[in-house]
Design a protein around this motif. Structure first.
Motif, short mmCIF file in Angstrom:
data_model
loop_
_atom_site.label_atom_id
_atom_site.label_comp_id
_atom_site.label_asym_id
_atom_site.label_seq_id
_atom_site.Cartn_x
_atom_site.Cartn_y
_atom_site.Cartn_z
N ILE A 1 7.43 9.71 12.30
CA ILE A 1 7.83 8.65 11.38
C ILE A 1 9.32 8.36 11.54
O ILE A 1 9.73 7.19 11.66
CB ILE A 1 7.51 9.05 9.93
N ARG A 2 10.13 9.40 11.54
CA ARG A 2 11.57 9.17 11.67
C ARG A 2 11.92 8.61 13.04
O ARG A 2 12.78 7.73 13.16
CB ARG A 2 12.35 10.47 11.42
N THR B 1 5.00 -1.56 15.19
CA THR B 1 5.65 -0.27 14.95
C THR B 1 5.85 -0.04 13.46
O THR B 1 5.63 1.08 12.95
CB THR B 1 7.00 -0.22 15.68
N LEU B 2 6.25 -1.09 12.74
CA LEU B 2 6.40 -0.96 11.29
C LEU B 2 5.06 -0.60 10.65
O LEU B 2 4.99 0.27 9.78
CB LEU B 2 6.93 -2.27 10.70
N GLY B 3 3.99 -1.26 11.09
CA GLY B 3 2.67 -0.97 10.54
C GLY B 3 2.25 0.46 10.78
O GLY B 3 1.74 1.15 9.87
N THR B 4 2.46 0.94 12.00
CA THR B 4 2.13 2.34 12.31
C THR B 4 2.95 3.30 11.45
O THR B 4 2.41 4.28 10.89
CB THR B 4 2.40 2.62 13.80
N ASP C 1 0.83 -1.21 0.00
CA ASP C 1 0.00 0.00 0.00
C ASP C 1 0.86 1.26 0.00
O ASP C 1 0.59 2.22 -0.72
CB ASP C 1 -0.93 0.00 1.22
N PHE C 2 1.90 1.25 0.82
CA PHE C 2 2.80 2.39 0.89
C PHE C 2 3.51 2.59 -0.44
O PHE C 2 3.58 3.72 -0.96
CB PHE C 2 3.82 2.18 2.01
N GLY C 3 4.04 1.52 -1.01
CA GLY C 3 4.75 1.63 -2.27
C GLY C 3 3.88 2.17 -3.38
O GLY C 3 4.32 3.01 -4.18
N LEU D 1 4.34 2.79 8.55
CA LEU D 1 3.91 2.74 7.15
C LEU D 1 2.58 3.45 6.94
O LEU D 1 2.40 4.16 5.94
CB LEU D 1 3.82 1.29 6.68
N ARG D 2 1.66 3.28 7.87
CA ARG D 2 0.36 3.96 7.72
C ARG D 2 0.53 5.48 7.79
O ARG D 2 -0.10 6.23 7.03
CB ARG D 2 -0.62 3.45 8.77
N LEU D 3 1.37 5.94 8.71
CA LEU D 3 1.62 7.38 8.82
C LEU D 3 2.27 7.90 7.55
O LEU D 3 1.88 8.95 7.01
CB LEU D 3 2.51 7.67 10.03
#
Length: 511
Positions: free
Chosen positions: A304-305, A347-350, A146-148, A352-354
């Motif tokens: 995000i960072r 954490t990765l999911g959060t 989705d992010f890509g 990526l969604r952000l």
């Protein structure tokens, strides 16, 4: 001298082992066993139940339980919910595997003597944990896709918009946001491919490894692996229960991708800052200053960072928890070393969604981007090339002449398109070079967006090259999505087949 009196075995010891005569201490239960039980019951219970169903089918195949008994075992497992079991030091030693075994025994109409013969918790736990980790990976891959795709759409919007590209934090060459975000998209696809390879490497079933050296009955490991959606059984019993390399491999890939995300985010933080103002986010994704009413902040980028740093921290946590441990079944490796697997994927999911919502809602300040590109002497390389190719000036001397011209133009207050053939001729004369057509050289070097189209190599910032790359990425996203969808479908089909072989219906539907 008489032997000291030993206490009578407690309820758990009497039912589960003859080796220990007491139940776990209150401290061990409260600090370790109950929290572990609660975590596994919440997140791994469906996978434990799936493995137990497969084992029931194998007992049936080997003739150790009847078809009716296997079906009854399957029905009890099928109806199990988190509320149906609890950590009980006296009853199940606060162990999920024991609690599950006892739950089934209580639910059967009569004892099934051979059920759980030739079994170990070691490969049961290893398999359930691997199934759980595989599910986390499938969910992460969907979020990454989705992010890509969001990044890819953003790149398509900006293939012709000139902007300043930097090296060493200094203005360097003309590029476009489409060119930049195509690079982000490339990184996403690279990560998805690496995760596919990781999936293939980890998708080997430990079931049938036993405690560490294999099992004594004729278990059909290939069939069990197929039903659980694995590509094959693992080839070595000790590796099946001792290795958690897949945990480290997943964490390493997530950490590497998190590092890349942090770099992309750093660029966006610069682009959105006051001195640049190249991008803008909507108010609902922005913050304010409590003291300075003129400010509009983008703390979502900082989040995000910041979150990307946790991804590497989780990897080091898992790595350090495994290093220097014996290569055998160890609680330290199987449970402590993987304790942060789910938090890492969460954490990765959060993150990526952000990041996905950022790229979906981001706007380009086109005039500011163009003006900044036109203000900088970004055609210096082109000028040096032209000096060599048109005027036969040796390359290093051409570099000196181009640099001298830019310095003189700055001193004269000129902008790149305000070319001065006299200044260029003077810079060349300092190097003993007489130019035939200085005006033509400058027109070729400093023609704004035209610098983009001078690039001819594949993968360059030339808008046509970027569009060609984005078309290739389109095809690759389709392939990657198909591969990940196929993996999930295989898992779902295997689970459905297990229930079908046991004569079970979908949960909540009539039998």
């Amino acid at each position: 001298m008489s032997a000291p009196h030993e206490p009578e075995p407690g309820p758990a010891a009497a039912r589960l082992t003859g080796r220990i005569r007491s139940t776990p201490s209150a401290l061990l239960h409260e600090e370790v066993l109950e929290p572990q039980f609660t975590y596994e019951a919440e997140h791994l219970l469906p996978w434990y139940a799936a493995v137990e169903k497969v084992l029931a089918l194998e007992y049936r195949r080997m003739g150790l339980v009847s078809p009716a008994e296997a079906a009854e075992i399957g029905r009890v497992l099928h109806g199990l919910t988190r509320d149906g079991i609890a950590a009980d030091p006296a009853g199940n030693m606060s162990d999920l595997a024991f609690a599950l075994e006892q739950h089934v025994e209580r639910g059967l109409g009569h004892p099934v003597t051979a059920w759980h013969v030739d079994r170990s918790r070691n490969d049961l736990q290893a398999t359930a944990q691997l199934l759980f980790g595989r599910g986390l990976l499938l969910d992460a891959a969907a979020a990454l896709l989705d992010f890509g795709l969001a990044v890819h759409r953003l790149a398509e919007r900006g293939t012709d918009l000139p902007m300043v590209g930097q090296t060493h934090l200094q203005a360097a060459q003309t590029m476009t946001p489409g060119f930049y975000f195509a690079a982000v998209s490339e990184q996403v696809q690279h990560t998805l491919r690496r995760l596919l390879a990781t999936y293939d490497g980890m998708n080997l079933s430990p079931l049938g490894s036993g405690a560490m050296t294999g099992q004594e009955l004729d278990w059909d490991r290939a069939l069990m692996a197929e039903l659980l959606g694995f590509s094959a059984p693992g080839r070595h019993a000790l590796a099946g229960v001792a290795s958690r390399a897949w945990v480290l491999e997943l964490a390493a890939e997530v950490s590497l991708f998190g590092s890349a995300l942090s770099r992309f985010t750093s660029d966006l933080m610069d682009w959105g800052s006051g001195p640049y103002g190249f991008i803008e986010l909507p108010d609902e994704l922005s913050g304010i200053s409590s003291a300075m009413p003129q400010k509009k902040n983008y703390p979502i980028l900082e989040r995000i960072r910041g979150k990307s740093a946790h991804l590497s921290a989780y990897y080091f946590d898992m790595l350090l928890a495994q290093r220097a441990t014996p290569f055998s079944n160890m609680v330290e490796v199987s449970k402590e070393a993987g304790a942060n697997l789910r938090p890492m994927f969460a954490t990765l999911g959060t993150t990526l969604r952000l990041f996905t919502v950022v790229v979906e809602r981001m706007g380009f300040a086109e005039e500011r981007m163009r003006e900044a590109a036109e203000r900088e002497f970004l055609g210096g390389l082109t000028l040096a090339n032209e000096l060599t190719l048109r005027e036969s000036v040796p390359w290093r001397r051409a570099q000196v002449i181009a640099g001298r011209y830019v310095l003189a133009a700055h001193a004269a207050g000129l902008r790149p398109r305000q070319t001065s053939p006299d200044l260029l001729s003077a810079a060349a004369g300092e190097q003993g070079v007489t130019l035939r057509a200085p005006a033509e050289l400058l027109a070729a070097a400093f023609d704004g967006a035209g610098e983009l189209y001078r690039k001819t190599t594949a993968g360059s910032a030339n808008p046509e090259s970027v569009r060609a790359l984005l078309a290739e990425q389109d095809t690759e996203y389709e392939r990657l999505a198909g591969a990940w969808t196929g993996h999930r479908a295989r898992v779902d089909a295997g689970l459905a087949r297990i229930d079908e072989l046991l004569g079970l219906s979908a949960p909540g539907s009539p039998a």
